[in-house]
Write a protein that holds these residues in place. Sequence first.
Motif, short mmCIF file in Angstrom:
data_model
loop_
_atom_site.label_atom_id
_atom_site.label_comp_id
_atom_site.label_asym_id
_atom_site.label_seq_id
_atom_site.Cartn_x
_atom_site.Cartn_y
_atom_site.Cartn_z
N TYR A 66 -20.75 61.10 19.18
CA TYR A 66 -19.31 61.20 19.46
C TYR A 66 -18.60 61.85 18.28
CZ TYR A 66 -20.71 58.00 23.08
OH TYR A 66 -21.36 57.44 24.15
N ASP A 67 -17.59 62.68 18.60
CA ASP A 67 -16.82 63.34 17.54
C ASP A 67 -15.71 62.41 17.03
OD1 ASP A 67 -14.55 63.55 19.27
OD2 ASP A 67 -15.10 65.58 19.88
N ASP A 68 -14.97 62.88 16.04
CA ASP A 68 -13.95 62.04 15.41
C ASP A 68 -12.91 61.53 16.40
OD1 ASP A 68 -15.28 62.49 13.02
OD2 ASP A 68 -13.74 63.83 12.19
N ALA A 69 -12.41 62.40 17.27
CA ALA A 69 -11.40 61.99 18.24
C ALA A 69 -11.95 60.91 19.18
CB ALA A 69 -10.90 63.19 19.05
N GLN A 70 -13.19 61.06 19.58
CA GLN A 70 -13.81 60.07 20.46
C GLN A 70 -14.02 58.74 19.73
OE1 GLN A 70 -17.11 62.69 21.43
NE2 GLN A 70 -16.47 62.69 23.59
N ILE A 71 -14.40 58.80 18.47
CA ILE A 71 -14.58 57.57 17.69
C ILE A 71 -13.25 56.83 17.54
CG2 ILE A 71 -15.20 56.66 15.41
CD1 ILE A 71 -17.40 58.87 15.35
N PHE A 72 -12.19 57.57 17.25
CA PHE A 72 -10.87 56.94 17.19
C PHE A 72 -10.55 56.27 18.53
CE2 PHE A 72 -9.83 59.12 13.26
CZ PHE A 72 -8.92 58.26 12.67
N GLU A 73 -10.81 56.96 19.61
CA GLU A 73 -10.52 56.41 20.94
C GLU A 73 -11.33 55.14 21.21
OE1 GLU A 73 -8.46 56.89 24.80
OE2 GLU A 73 -8.13 57.67 22.78
N ILE A 74 -12.58 55.14 20.82
CA ILE A 74 -13.43 53.96 21.00
C ILE A 74 -12.83 52.76 20.27
CG2 ILE A 74 -15.69 52.97 20.40
CD1 ILE A 74 -16.77 55.96 20.85
N ILE A 75 -12.47 52.97 19.02
CA ILE A 75 -11.89 51.89 18.21
C ILE A 75 -10.56 51.42 18.82
CG2 ILE A 75 -10.96 51.28 15.94
CD1 ILE A 75 -13.04 53.37 14.80
N LEU A 76 -9.71 52.36 19.20
CA LEU A 76 -8.42 52.01 19.79
C LEU A 76 -8.59 51.27 21.12
CD1 LEU A 76 -6.45 55.28 19.02
CD2 LEU A 76 -5.99 53.01 18.06
N LEU A 77 -9.51 51.73 21.96
CA LEU A 77 -9.74 51.04 23.24
C LEU A 77 -10.22 49.62 23.02
CD1 LEU A 77 -11.44 53.81 25.41
CD2 LEU A 77 -9.25 52.68 25.88
N CYS A 78 -11.12 49.43 22.06
CA CYS A 78 -11.59 48.06 21.77
C CYS A 78 -10.42 47.16 21.39
CB CYS A 78 -12.62 48.07 20.65
SG CYS A 78 -14.23 48.72 21.14
N GLY A 79 -9.56 47.64 20.52
CA GLY A 79 -8.41 46.85 20.10
C GLY A 79 -7.42 46.61 21.22
N PHE A 80 -7.13 47.66 21.99
CA PHE A 80 -6.16 47.54 23.08
C PHE A 80 -6.66 46.56 24.13
CE2 PHE A 80 -4.21 48.90 27.10
CZ PHE A 80 -2.87 48.89 26.75
N TYR A 81 -7.92 46.70 24.52
CA TYR A 81 -8.44 45.81 25.58
C TYR A 81 -8.75 44.41 25.07
CZ TYR A 81 -7.73 49.12 29.14
OH TYR A 81 -7.10 49.95 30.05
N ARG A 82 -8.90 44.26 23.77
CA ARG A 82 -8.96 42.90 23.22
C ARG A 82 -7.58 42.25 23.38
NH1 ARG A 82 -12.80 40.63 19.40
NH2 ARG A 82 -11.93 38.71 18.58
N THR A 83 -6.53 43.01 23.12
CA THR A 83 -5.17 42.51 23.32
C THR A 83 -4.92 42.19 24.79
OG1 THR A 83 -4.34 43.71 21.40
CG2 THR A 83 -2.71 43.05 23.05
N VAL A 84 -5.34 43.09 25.68
CA VAL A 84 -5.20 42.83 27.11
C VAL A 84 -5.95 41.55 27.49
CG1 VAL A 84 -5.85 43.68 29.42
CG2 VAL A 84 -4.80 45.23 27.77
N SER A 85 -7.13 41.37 26.93
CA SER A 85 -7.91 40.16 27.20
C SER A 85 -7.19 38.92 26.69
CB SER A 85 -9.29 40.27 26.55
OG SER A 85 -10.04 41.31 27.13
N TYR A 86 -6.60 39.00 25.52
CA TYR A 86 -5.82 37.87 25.01
C TYR A 86 -4.71 37.52 25.99
CZ TYR A 86 -7.68 38.17 20.17
OH TYR A 86 -8.45 38.17 19.04
N LEU A 87 -4.00 38.53 26.45
CA LEU A 87 -2.90 38.28 27.40
C LEU A 87 -3.42 37.63 28.68
CD1 LEU A 87 -0.92 41.61 26.99
CD2 LEU A 87 -0.08 39.33 26.40
N ALA A 88 -4.41 38.25 29.30
CA ALA A 88 -4.91 37.75 30.58
C ALA A 88 -5.50 36.34 30.44
CB ALA A 88 -5.95 38.71 31.15
N ASN A 89 -6.25 36.11 29.38
CA ASN A 89 -6.87 34.80 29.18
C ASN A 89 -5.85 33.73 28.81
OD1 ASN A 89 -9.41 35.84 29.76
ND2 ASN A 89 -10.03 36.01 27.62
N ALA A 90 -4.99 34.02 27.84
CA ALA A 90 -4.02 33.02 27.37
C ALA A 90 -2.98 32.69 28.42
CB ALA A 90 -3.36 33.49 26.08
#
Length: 182
Positions: free
Chosen positions: A141-165
């Motif tokens: 994966y290139d730099d832009a894709q790596i940034f996206e991977i990291i951002l998606l992990c963080g965003f969907y962790r937040t989404v998971s917090y919302l849905a679970n909590a």
Amino acid sequence: MSRIAPLEPPYDPAIQGQFDRIMRGAPPLVLFRVVAGQPRAWEKFRAGSLLDRGPLSLREREIVIDRTCALTACEYEWGVHVATFAGLAQLTDAQVRATVHGAADAPCWSEGEKSLIAAVDALHVSATLNDAEFTALSAHYDDAQIFEIILLCGFYRTVSYLANALDLPLEEKAARFPTSAK
């Protein structure tokens, strides 16, 4: 029922327009209806701008999202994504199951996908990537894709917090976690 009540129709025209853009005409998810009831949270949620495709393929994006949601035990969001996108992303039943029960090196994944899942796992456990994990990811994966991977992990962790909590009820047409690795 959610711990915080979702908006009920009829929606404010501005909110309805936002729902229509996100949902492409389908009824809005409970998650969106709950978050939209909190204007500041809704604005921040939408400002994340990760509801679009970005530089990853649909398949790669869904692997990241599904694995993140599985690791956070968020059946709500995992189920929505699997029901909506697994077929389009050409994820097999074994691969869908592996997002919940499989190791990062499960044989159902390509080498690039293995590095992707290992990165998601590492970010979940330690909130970082060590040199070997970053090097493995960089091989595919290139730099832009790596940034996206990291951002998606963080965003969907937040989404998971919302849905679970908020104890969101599972969407009727969403998938359910598989009971075993088979």
